[in-house]
Design a protein around this motif. Structure first.
Motif, PDB file in Angstrom:
ATOM      1  N   GLY A  46      50.904   8.331  96.400  1.00  6.19           N
ATOM      2  CA  GLY A  46      50.637   6.790  95.988  1.00  6.19           C
ATOM      3  C   GLY A  46      51.398   5.924  96.723  1.00  6.19           C
ATOM      4  O   GLY A  46      51.435   4.639  96.367  1.00  6.19           O
ATOM      5  N   ARG A  51      47.440   3.513  99.653  1.00  2.01           N
ATOM      6  CA  ARG A  51      46.236   3.163  98.968  1.00  2.01           C
ATOM      7  C   ARG A  51      45.285   3.534  99.833  1.00  2.01           C
ATOM      8  O   ARG A  51      44.734   3.056 100.944  1.00  2.01           O
ATOM      9  N   ALA A  99      43.256  13.717  87.060  1.00  2.00           N
ATOM     10  CA  ALA A  99      43.645  12.591  86.948  1.00  2.00           C
ATOM     11  C   ALA A  99      43.038  12.041  88.463  1.00  2.00           C
ATOM     12  O   ALA A  99      43.078  12.911  89.437  1.00  2.00           O
ATOM     13  N   LEU A 138      44.047   9.993  91.237  1.00  2.32           N
ATOM     14  CA  LEU A 138      45.295   9.557  92.102  1.00  2.32           C
ATOM     15  C   LEU A 138      45.208   8.248  92.661  1.00  2.32           C
ATOM     16  O   LEU A 138      46.338   7.583  92.800  1.00  2.32           O
ATOM     17  N   ARG A 193      44.041   5.687  91.576  1.00  2.00           N
ATOM     18  CA  ARG A 193      44.280   4.571  90.664  1.00  2.00           C
ATOM     19  C   ARG A 193      45.813   4.292  90.176  1.00  2.00           C
ATOM     20  O   ARG A 193      46.391   3.606  89.521  1.00  2.00           O
ATOM     21  N   LEU A 194      46.884   5.479  90.800  1.00  2.00           N
ATOM     22  CA  LEU A 194      48.019   5.328  89.985  1.00  2.00           C
ATOM     23  C   LEU A 194      49.091   5.096  91.018  1.00  2.00           C
ATOM     24  O   LEU A 194      48.912   5.074  92.328  1.00  2.00           O
ATOM     25  N   ASP A 207      54.183   6.747  89.225  1.00  4.73           N
ATOM     26  CA  ASP A 207      53.742   7.427  88.031  1.00  4.73           C
ATOM     27  C   ASP A 207      53.146   8.827  88.275  1.00  4.73           C
ATOM     28  O   ASP A 207      52.942   9.754  87.597  1.00  4.73           O
ATOM     29  N   ILE A 208      52.878   8.999  89.801  1.00  2.00           N
ATOM     30  CA  ILE A 208      52.144  10.202  90.274  1.00  2.00           C
ATOM     31  C   ILE A 208      53.132  11.293  90.003  1.00  2.00           C
ATOM     32  O   ILE A 208      52.854  12.510  89.818  1.00  2.00           O
ATOM     33  N   LEU A 220      53.207  13.138  87.060  1.00  5.64           N
ATOM     34  CA  LEU A 220      52.093  14.105  86.575  1.00  5.64           C
ATOM     35  C   LEU A 220      52.172  15.442  87.149  1.00  5.64           C
ATOM     36  O   LEU A 220      51.545  16.472  87.021  1.00  5.64           O
TER      37      LEU A 220
END
Lengths: 298, 242
Positions: free
Chosen positions: B49, B52, B69, B71, B73-74, B78-79, B82
């Motif tokens: 992340g 992009r 998920a 990834l 968009r994260l 936050d990744i 996960l």
């Protein structure tokens, strides 16, 4: 020139140094975390002074309440400056950030003149704070003692925050390496915002002290102390909080002793002296007194 | 577990990844090899992340029975929550923080105090040297110790997938051998590994599958045995004539 006179000058130097140190800490924290010099930082001092004036003189609030209000308003201003001028510039070349903060500084000063007029305002603390205390032949006011002790207290709390809390750990990690901090899951926006809030809160408190010490404030009052505190941060060692504290006291003492010990004719050169001292110290110690060898952030 | 499909990444105006696809299966060890500038690090930074993609899909399923998920968009911060932990190139230890603080920062997103304690013990069991150095500034460690710290820190988030970018860089052969033993052990404990390496022989010997990236495109993939025997791979990356 007596020992008492010198002792008196040292006390005055420590008072001035306390204020420089509190402002210099914010320069260092913000530089440390976003690698940008926030030229608007000195104007937070001015805002702190006017908030003090408002709370103390218009509302008649007690001093501890005033101090909390000033701290919070400074923190709020810091957050606003970060959001408006620094976050949109993140990732842009450094010079863009400098110019953005310079613009914020000029805007704050002129906004101050517009709303408060450039007329200096008298700033009077309640009588009990103005009372004189004598220790031997050295005299100081209660407010001077309050300034020195509260500065030390705030610095102690700050060091605890930075070294003993989860947020402090996140700030130090983010300052070292922004990308890796993100990989660790540190919310960097929140962490950067916290650094701005804490640094600016301390600068606003310095504004309260400035008014109490010198008795007059105006919308441009933050400019010169801001520059000198920046000098203090650089002398102490860029980006380090202990360096900023040390630099603040060294500069405050040096400035007062320069004015106090040399014939009065030189006292008009006090600002020139400060910047000459900066040049000399950086010639001898390019990374400042406590600074380590220059580091690169890949 | 991880599915990368037709990912395009630009850095400035440079088109670095030109439609890269890759799959990592649960429990697997996958090696990604390629010359300098092929885009390996760019791919890893896109997965975690920090970068992009302009186009393409990256889907990650942390648990076999759980949801997938997207990834792309994260945010990076936050990744990691996960279950993807990225051990960056050059180690990226926080030099002025203590070894202990570095490890605790690895668990920054977690709130389960008991679980963090447990993983801290587990990491110290894998890397006893970190126990001895707990109070020291991480910058005072040797290169090999810093690599161990970086891996230990990455494990502190209890990842399902551990991404390693050139872990053997700048380390002596003895340390590298020990490092690869540790990676095999970590995989046995249930962590999936995606490994980028200059040291293609060691990486392909450890891995079950491999990919070869050349100037932004995947040119070859397959079981690592097969890649080790491929004459093109041998010529380009293994330093041997077929």
């Amino acid at each position: 020139m007596t020992a008492d006179y010198i002792a008196q000058q040292i006390v005055n130097g420590l008072i001035l140094g306390s204020m420089y140190a509190l402002v210099a800490i914010g320069f260092s924290m913000i530089y440390g975390i976003v690698r940008l010099i926030n030229f608007a930082h000195g104007d937070i001092v001015m805002i702190g002074a006017f908030v003090t004036l408002g709370l103390l003189q218009s509302l008649g609030a007690p001093l501890p309440v005033v101090a909390v209000g000033v701290l919070l308003s400074g923190a709020g201003m810091g957050i606003a400056v970060e959001r408006a001028a620094f976050r949109p510039m993140r990732g842009a070349p450094q010079v863009t950030g400098f110019i953005a903060s310079l613009a914020v500084s000029i805007m704050l000063q002129n906004l101050g003149i517009l709303t408060l007029t450039a007329q200096p305002r008298n700033f009077a603390f309640p009588d009990y704070l103005q009372a004189l205390i004598h220790v031997g032949a050295v005299g100081f006011r209660v407010i001077d003692v309050v300034i020195m002790l509260s500065a030390v207290l705030l610095m102690g709390l700050l060091l605890l925050l930075v070294h003993r809390t989860r947020l402090g750990m996140a700030m130090r990690a983010t300052a070292e390496n922004l990308d890796v901090a993100r990989l660790m899951g540190i919310p960097i926006n929140r962490t950067i915002r916290a650094a701005f809030a804490v640094g600016s809160g301390l600068a606003a408190i310095a504004g309260l002290m400035w008014g109490g010490k010198f008795g007059q404030i105006d919308p441009l009052l933050g400019y010169v102390p801001g520059l000198k505190s920046f000098v203090a941060a650089v002398i102490g060692g860029g980006g380090s909080i202990p360096g900023a504290i040390l630099g603040g006291y060294v500069l405050g003492l040096a400035e007062v002793l320069f004015v106090g010990l040399l014939p009065p004719i030189y006292s008009a050169f006090r600002d020139a002296f400060v910047f000459a001292a900066l040049i000399l110290i950086l010639l001898a110690l390019p990374n400042g007194i406590l600074g380590k060898a220059a580091e690169d952030r890949a | 577990m991880l599915k990368v499909a037709d990912v395009h990444v630009y850095r400035g105006r440079t088109h670095v990844l030109k439609g890269v696809s890759l799959e990592v299966g649960r429990g697997d060890i996958v090696a990604l090899i390629g010359a300098n500038g092929a885009g390996k690090t760019t791919l890893l930074r896109t997965l975690s992340g920090l970068l992009r993609p302009r186009r393409g899909a990256i889907r990650f399923q942390p648990r076999a029975d759980g949801p997938e998920a997207d990834l792309t968009r994260l945010a990076a911060e936050d990744i990691v929550g996960l279950g993807i932990s990225h051990c960056p190139e050059g180690r990226g230890v926080f030099a002025r923080l203590s070894v202990r603080e570095n490890l605790l920062i690895g668990a920054y997103r977690r709130r389960d105090r008991g679980g963090i304690e447990e993983d801290y013990r587990r990491v110290r069991a894998i890397f006893p040297i970190l126990e001895e150095r707990a109070g020291q500034a991480a910058g005072s460690l040797s290169g090999g110790e810093q690599e161990m710290l970086a891996i230990g820190r990455a494990l502190m988030s209890r990842p399902a997938l551990l991404i390693l970018d050139e872990p053997s860089l700048g380390l002596g052969p003895m340390v590298v051998a020990r490092l690869f033993d540790v990676l095999a052990e970590i995989n046995r404990q249930g962590v999936t590994l995606l490994l980028v390496e200059q040291n293609a022989v060691a990486a392909l010997n450890l891995a079950r599958r491999g990919y070869v990236l050349e100037t932004g495109r995947m040119v070859l993939s397959g079981p690592s045995r097969q890649l080790l025997e491929d004459p093109n791979v041998q010529r380009a990356y293994l330093g041997g004539a077929a």
